[in-house]
Design a protein around this motif. Sequence first.
Motif, short mmCIF file in Angstrom:
data_model
loop_
_atom_site.label_atom_id
_atom_site.label_comp_id
_atom_site.label_asym_id
_atom_site.label_seq_id
_atom_site.Cartn_x
_atom_site.Cartn_y
_atom_site.Cartn_z
N ASN A 133 0.84 -1.19 0.00
CA ASN A 133 0.00 0.00 0.00
C ASN A 133 0.88 1.24 0.00
N ALA A 134 0.89 1.97 -1.13
CA ALA A 134 1.77 3.14 -1.24
C ALA A 134 1.40 4.23 -0.28
N ALA A 135 0.14 4.29 0.15
CA ALA A 135 -0.29 5.37 1.04
C ALA A 135 -0.32 4.95 2.50
N ALA A 136 -0.23 3.66 2.79
CA ALA A 136 -0.50 3.17 4.14
C ALA A 136 0.48 3.73 5.17
N ARG A 137 1.73 3.94 4.79
CA ARG A 137 2.71 4.39 5.78
C ARG A 137 2.40 5.76 6.33
N SER A 138 1.65 6.57 5.57
CA SER A 138 1.34 7.92 6.03
C SER A 138 -0.02 8.01 6.71
N LEU A 139 -0.71 6.86 6.86
CA LEU A 139 -2.04 6.87 7.44
C LEU A 139 -2.05 6.19 8.80
N ARG A 140 -2.79 6.78 9.73
CA ARG A 140 -3.07 6.12 10.99
C ARG A 140 -4.38 5.36 10.86
N GLN B 3 -7.93 6.67 9.38
CA GLN B 3 -7.78 7.83 8.51
C GLN B 3 -8.12 7.45 7.07
N THR B 4 -8.40 8.47 6.26
CA THR B 4 -8.65 8.26 4.84
C THR B 4 -7.64 9.07 4.03
N THR B 5 -7.62 8.84 2.74
CA THR B 5 -6.72 9.60 1.88
C THR B 5 -7.35 10.90 1.38
N ASN B 6 -8.64 11.09 1.65
CA ASN B 6 -9.38 12.26 1.13
C ASN B 6 -9.24 12.36 -0.38
N THR B 7 -9.24 11.20 -1.02
CA THR B 7 -9.10 11.13 -2.48
C THR B 7 -10.12 10.15 -3.04
N VAL B 8 -10.76 10.54 -4.13
CA VAL B 8 -11.62 9.61 -4.88
C VAL B 8 -11.13 9.60 -6.32
N ASP C 11 -5.47 -2.82 -14.23
CA ASP C 11 -4.29 -2.30 -13.54
C ASP C 11 -4.59 -0.99 -12.81
N LEU C 12 -5.34 -0.12 -13.45
CA LEU C 12 -5.68 1.15 -12.80
C LEU C 12 -6.50 0.94 -11.54
N LEU C 13 -7.52 0.11 -11.62
CA LEU C 13 -8.39 -0.10 -10.47
C LEU C 13 -7.64 -0.75 -9.32
N ARG C 14 -6.83 -1.74 -9.63
CA ARG C 14 -6.08 -2.40 -8.56
C ARG C 14 -5.08 -1.43 -7.92
N ASP C 15 -4.46 -0.60 -8.72
CA ASP C 15 -3.51 0.37 -8.18
C ASP C 15 -4.22 1.40 -7.31
N LEU C 16 -5.34 1.94 -7.81
CA LEU C 16 -6.05 2.98 -7.08
C LEU C 16 -6.65 2.47 -5.77
N VAL C 17 -7.22 1.29 -5.81
CA VAL C 17 -7.93 0.78 -4.63
C VAL C 17 -7.00 0.08 -3.66
N LEU C 18 -6.14 -0.80 -4.14
CA LEU C 18 -5.33 -1.62 -3.26
C LEU C 18 -4.02 -0.98 -2.84
N ARG C 19 -3.43 -0.18 -3.72
CA ARG C 19 -2.14 0.43 -3.37
C ARG C 19 -2.28 1.86 -2.88
N ARG C 20 -3.04 2.66 -3.58
CA ARG C 20 -3.16 4.07 -3.22
C ARG C 20 -4.32 4.34 -2.27
N ARG C 21 -5.16 3.35 -2.08
CA ARG C 21 -6.26 3.40 -1.11
C ARG C 21 -7.14 4.63 -1.26
N LEU D 280 -12.95 -5.52 -5.70
CA LEU D 280 -12.51 -4.18 -5.31
C LEU D 280 -13.63 -3.40 -4.64
N ASN D 281 -14.87 -3.71 -4.96
CA ASN D 281 -15.99 -3.03 -4.32
C ASN D 281 -16.08 -3.35 -2.84
N ARG D 282 -15.41 -4.43 -2.42
CA ARG D 282 -15.37 -4.76 -0.99
C ARG D 282 -14.44 -3.82 -0.23
N TRP D 283 -13.41 -3.31 -0.92
CA TRP D 283 -12.41 -2.48 -0.25
C TRP D 283 -12.75 -0.99 -0.34
N ALA D 284 -13.38 -0.57 -1.41
CA ALA D 284 -13.74 0.85 -1.57
C ALA D 284 -15.07 0.92 -2.30
#
Length: 325
Positions: A52-59, A62-67, A111-121, A141-145
């Motif tokens: 998860n590219a964003a996970a290290r910066s999240l407690r 928290q959310t990424t405030n990104t859609v 590839d885009l959906l997996r990257d956006l949902v699973l890595r960038r959250r 992916l609908n289960r995660w976001a």
Amino acid sequence: MAHRRPTMHDVARAAGVSPATVSRVVNNERYIRKETRAAVEQAIAELGFERNAAARSLRPGQTTNTVALVIEDAVNPFWSAVTDGAEEVARRHQHMLVVASTRQSYDRERDLLRDLVLRRRVDGVLVVPTAHPQRDLHAELNRWAPMVFLDRTPAGVPADAVVLDNQGGARRAVESLLAQGHRRVAYVGGDPSVGTGKSRLAGYKQALKRAGLPYDPALVRLNAHTVDDARAAATGLLGDADAFFADNNRMCVGVLHAVRGVRVGVAAFDDIEFADLLPHPITLVTYDAGAFGAHAAELLFARMTGADTPPKRSVYHTTLVTRGG
């Protein structure tokens, strides 16, 4: 019910190493034994672990405030207007909208959906699915976001969708050509396996049937993917057709190139730029694309804030207008 994401601790247990070792492998650090690296990589593959590219910066919490908005063609003015509508809603909810284009490619969508949902959250996704069935991917992916579909509805995925009245709009456009006295109405369209294309072709056939006219496959050209494709298709029908229906705005531009200087009827699904400057009138199926995108975004944010009502399929109605002349 959502499945738990596999974690580094899960990978560590499966590989028989410490979480720190898993982290070092994931980050491609040096001085790791080949056997250890292979064991960790095998566990990652078996568990489906995604870094998860964003996970290290999240407690936690928290959310990424990104859609995200995943469309098929960033150049098409229709999708630009949809993006504007969705972005306005995202800004109102204090979220950033990230836009990506599949270019109608199955592999890019996956590839885009997996990257956006699973890595960038990203916190939610608006997606225009490609013609290729991806039921398992979308359902996973609908289960995660939360996910809302635009323009097309994949079968078997329990998610909200916003679609146009494709069949009704196409039928009314072709009926307008028939009311003008045309009897040899040609159809120029794109991918017939896409839901929108199927519905618009069905509307074309329905208009002919209501008028007591036979459906003539010789007047139908499908699988036109570019303006040049549509121009070539329409050019090949000149002399046989007395009117043309184009199933989207790009197809319409190609048809207009082909019929320049020829007096034939033209109708199309979608509005087109500078249509009012045309020397002869054309009939267009129109709607508010910005409101279309905004409505889909509102559904997405409702899901993100806990709405648990059954999935909703909203049908956006269309209007016929005359441009040019």
